[in-house]
Design an enzyme around this catalytic site. Structure first.
Site, PDB file in Angstrom:
ATOM      1  N   ASP A  42     -20.092 -51.396  40.756  1.00 28.26           N
ATOM      2  CA  ASP A  42     -21.234 -52.146  40.317  1.00 28.26           C
ATOM      3  C   ASP A  42     -20.792 -53.230  39.003  1.00 28.26           C
ATOM      4  OD1 ASP A  42     -20.965 -50.124  38.160  1.00 28.26           O
ATOM      5  OD2 ASP A  42     -23.045 -49.732  38.600  1.00 28.26           O
ATOM      6  N   SER A  43     -19.322 -52.909  38.735  1.00 27.45           N
ATOM      7  CA  SER A  43     -18.922 -53.837  37.708  1.00 27.45           C
ATOM      8  C   SER A  43     -18.737 -55.207  38.202  1.00 27.45           C
ATOM      9  CB  SER A  43     -17.729 -53.309  37.018  1.00 27.45           C
ATOM     10  OG  SER A  43     -16.755 -53.273  38.073  1.00 27.45           O
ATOM     11  N   ASP A  81     -20.317 -48.467  45.454  1.00 29.78           N
ATOM     12  CA  ASP A  81     -20.929 -47.841  44.121  1.00 29.78           C
ATOM     13  C   ASP A  81     -22.763 -47.982  44.555  1.00 29.78           C
ATOM     14  OD1 ASP A  81     -20.672 -46.734  41.838  1.00 29.78           O
ATOM     15  OD2 ASP A  81     -19.975 -48.653  40.642  1.00 29.78           O
ATOM     16  N   GLU A 112     -23.610 -42.162  39.473  1.00 32.14           N
ATOM     17  CA  GLU A 112     -23.328 -41.939  38.219  1.00 32.14           C
ATOM     18  C   GLU A 112     -24.231 -40.554  37.669  1.00 32.14           C
ATOM     19  OE1 GLU A 112     -23.960 -45.139  35.292  1.00 32.14           O
ATOM     20  OE2 GLU A 112     -22.092 -46.114  36.320  1.00 32.14           O
ATOM     21  N   GLU A 179     -15.150 -41.301  32.696  1.00 32.76           N
ATOM     22  CA  GLU A 179     -15.047 -42.720  31.868  1.00 32.76           C
ATOM     23  C   GLU A 179     -15.293 -42.465  30.439  1.00 32.76           C
ATOM     24  OE1 GLU A 179     -17.064 -46.094  33.660  1.00 32.76           O
ATOM     25  OE2 GLU A 179     -16.732 -47.293  32.013  1.00 32.76           O
TER      26      GLU A 179
HETATM   27  O1  KIV Z   1     -18.067 -50.374  38.737  1.00 31.19           O
HETATM   28  C1  KIV Z   1     -17.030 -50.116  38.408  1.00 31.19           C
HETATM   29  O2  KIV Z   1     -16.104 -50.646  37.957  1.00 31.19           O
HETATM   30  C2  KIV Z   1     -16.815 -48.466  37.938  1.00 31.19           C
HETATM   31  C3  KIV Z   1     -15.526 -48.124  37.424  1.00 31.19           C
HETATM   32  C4  KIV Z   1     -15.328 -48.289  36.040  1.00 31.19           C
HETATM   33  C5  KIV Z   1     -15.220 -46.819  37.569  1.00 31.19           C
HETATM   34  O3  KIV Z   1     -17.772 -47.765  38.255  1.00 31.19           O
END
Ligand code: KIV
Length: 269
Positions: A42-43, A81, A112, A179
């Site tokens: 989700d980043s 994610d 998460e 993290e």
């Molecule tokens: O979405 C993302 O980039 C992440 C990483 C930080 C593990 O969840």
């Protein structure tokens, strides 16, 4: 790579290399690298769409990125994610999101936290979908953390993280992202668990590492967290290349004969 290989790599002390990937062209490059698995995280909301946090990601965003990545990669394990709140409403709604990510090509999902997710995690796994956990700094809860990025500080908080990791393992998760926690806590958790841990800002004692592709390539000169090692200055390289192109167009150097149709370079052409 499949979920058994994650376990095997931990048992054989072979570091797991995970990286994020959001589009077709970078997927084609990553397909030719030594990374073991690819996270459509989700980043993407931040690095691809310019949002301030991952809170703005939704299932269709992750789905779109998985579809693009799948066109460029078919030899890596793919983790999709689960975005903010997509798994916190009802079980049927959460399962709809899981289904969407899996049907476009994810091999597993990541979500998460643990508290309140226990039954859901069990259900997802019992439905045939491998689950990767994510503990420590969980960016979807950014509004709960205030300014404190590093998690698990102090005896009580570190014990809680250890307990959470054990619960995720007991629920059947095949790996856990840790993290932004201290290296020593990450190592303690890794040593206690049978399943592998994959760290970001968690030191070298985890079973593997993950970074956001754009971050390790140095796409944003303003993003410099302590844990990030930039392997390239892609921002500068792209800027220089584009400016070179602009100046070549301005001066008439481009396009030259070699890059034009129907123009003979010399008598032999
Ligand atoms: O979405 C993302 O980039 C992440 C990483 C930080 C593990 O969840």
């Amino acid at each position: 790579m499949n979920i058994n290989d994650f376990l095997k790599m931990k048992q054989e002390a072979k570091p797991i290399k995970m990286i994020t990937c959001y589009d077709y062209w970078s997927a084609k490059i990553l397909a030719k690298t030594n990374v073991d698995c690819v996270l459509i995280g989700d980043s993407s909301a931040m690095v691809m769409h310019g949002f301030d946090s991952t809170v703005s990601a939704d299932t269709s965003m992750i789905e779109t990125h998985i579809k693009a990545v799948k066109k460029g990669i078919n030899n890596k394990f793919i983790i999709g994610d689960m975005p903010f709140l997509s798994y916190r409403k009802t079980l049927p709604l959460a399962m709809e999101s899981v289904e969407k990510l899996m049907k476009v090509g994810a091999h597993s999902i990541k979500l998460e936290g643990v508290f309140g997710n226990e039954d859901l995690i069990k259900h997802i796994i019992a439905s045939g979908v491998p689950v990767m956990g994510h503990l420590g700094f969980t960016p979807q809860s950014i509004n709960m953390f205030g300014n404190s990025i590093v998690q698990g500080k102090g005896e009580q908080a570190s014990q809680q993280l250890i307990e959470s990791a054990k619960i995720l393992e007991d629920l059947g998760c095949f790996a856990i992202v840790l993290e932004c926690i201290s290296s020593s806590l990450a190592k303690t958790i890794t040593d206690i668990l049978s399943i592998p841990t994959i760290g970001i800002g968690a030191g070298s004692g985890t079973s593997g590492q993950v970074l956001v592709l754009q971050d390790l390539l140095g796409a944003d000169p303003d993003f410099n967290p302590k844990f990030l090692k930039k392997y390239l200055n892609i921002h500068g390289l792209i800027k220089d290349a584009v400016n070179q192109y602009c100046s070549d167009v301005d001066s008439g150097i481009f396009p030259d004969v070699a890059h034009s149709y129907g123009v003979k370079q010399n008598a032999s052409n």
